[in-house]
Enzyme design. Structure first.
Site, short mmCIF file in Angstrom:
data_model
loop_
_atom_site.label_atom_id
_atom_site.label_comp_id
_atom_site.label_asym_id
_atom_site.label_seq_id
_atom_site.Cartn_x
_atom_site.Cartn_y
_atom_site.Cartn_z
CB ALA A 78 -0.98 0.73 9.08
CG ASP A 79 -2.95 -5.13 6.20
OD1 ASP A 79 -3.83 -4.69 5.43
OD2 ASP A 79 -2.96 -6.30 6.64
CB THR A 80 -4.62 -4.23 11.72
OG1 THR A 80 -3.97 -2.98 11.97
CG2 THR A 80 -4.85 -4.94 13.05
CE LYS A 132 -3.58 -2.28 2.78
NZ LYS A 132 -4.23 -2.30 4.13
#
Length: 202
Positions: A78-80, A62
């Site tokens: 960010a990625d969670t 991203k």
């Protein structure tokens, strides 16, 4: 009421995420920023890939797409993910799917991993991941079903939002609360300050 500015940035900031809570973290710091969310499907986990490696790969993907459109800016992506028993739990596809995830997590400890990609104005990248243990109370089926019906789980990894109606699910956490929400803000602030980009308002 708007928050008084807490920090200043020496460059434009672009958030490569549509998450309302990630936006709120930046707003609470008093930072101006632009939202530019990459289009297209998110990458899928690869066979044998750890949750931390996957979250980091997704965040970097991203970040790279967005940073290419904003040279000279600071890009934050960010990625969670939620993981239990080595499995990555994504966003539920239906209310039934959400309830299934919630039942799997009830009365147990799982991990929430957030991968972060910072692309600095000079094009250099700083990426890291952070993990927090989250323990759910052993709620009965009826309580979990009531929460699933609210619709809040629909766009949440692991089918819950610790900062929303789903807060009652969580008995305790070990680690960073903001990591569970989706942005490990302590480490982000530390890195940006060390890079000379973030400073407190005098």
């Amino acid at each position: 009421m708007p928050y008084p500015p807490l920090f200043t940035l020496s460059c434009p900031l672009v958030l490569a995420s549509g998450s309302p809570r990630r936006r709120q973290f930046l707003q609470e710091w008093g930072l101006p920023f632009t939202v530019d969310v990459p289009q297209g499907p998110e990458p899928r986990p690869m066979p044998g890939e750890s949750p931390a490696a996957y979250a980091l790969r997704a965040a970097r993907s991203k970040g790279a797409v967005t940073a290419a459109r904003h040279p000279g800016a600071l890009t934050l992506a960010a990625d969670t993910v939620v993981t239990v028993d080595g499995d990555i739990l994504g966003k539920p596809g239906s209310e039934r799917d959400a309830l299934s995830m919630l039942r799997r997590l009830a009365g147990r400890t799982h991990q929430v991993v957030t991968g972060v990609c910072l692309i600095l104005p000079d094009g250099t990248e700083q990426s890291f991941s952070d993990s927090t243990d989250v323990t759910f109370a052993p709620w009965p089926h009826a309580m979990l079903a009531a929460y699933a019906r609210t619709g809040e789980p629909a766009d949440k990894a692991g089918a819950y939002a610790i900062q929303g109606q789903g807060a009652f699910l969580v008995e305790h956490i070990s680690g960073s609360w903001s990591t569970v929400v989706g942005l490990p803000i302590t480490e982000i602030a530390r890195r940006l300050a060390a890079a000379g980009l973030l400073a407190p308002v005098a």
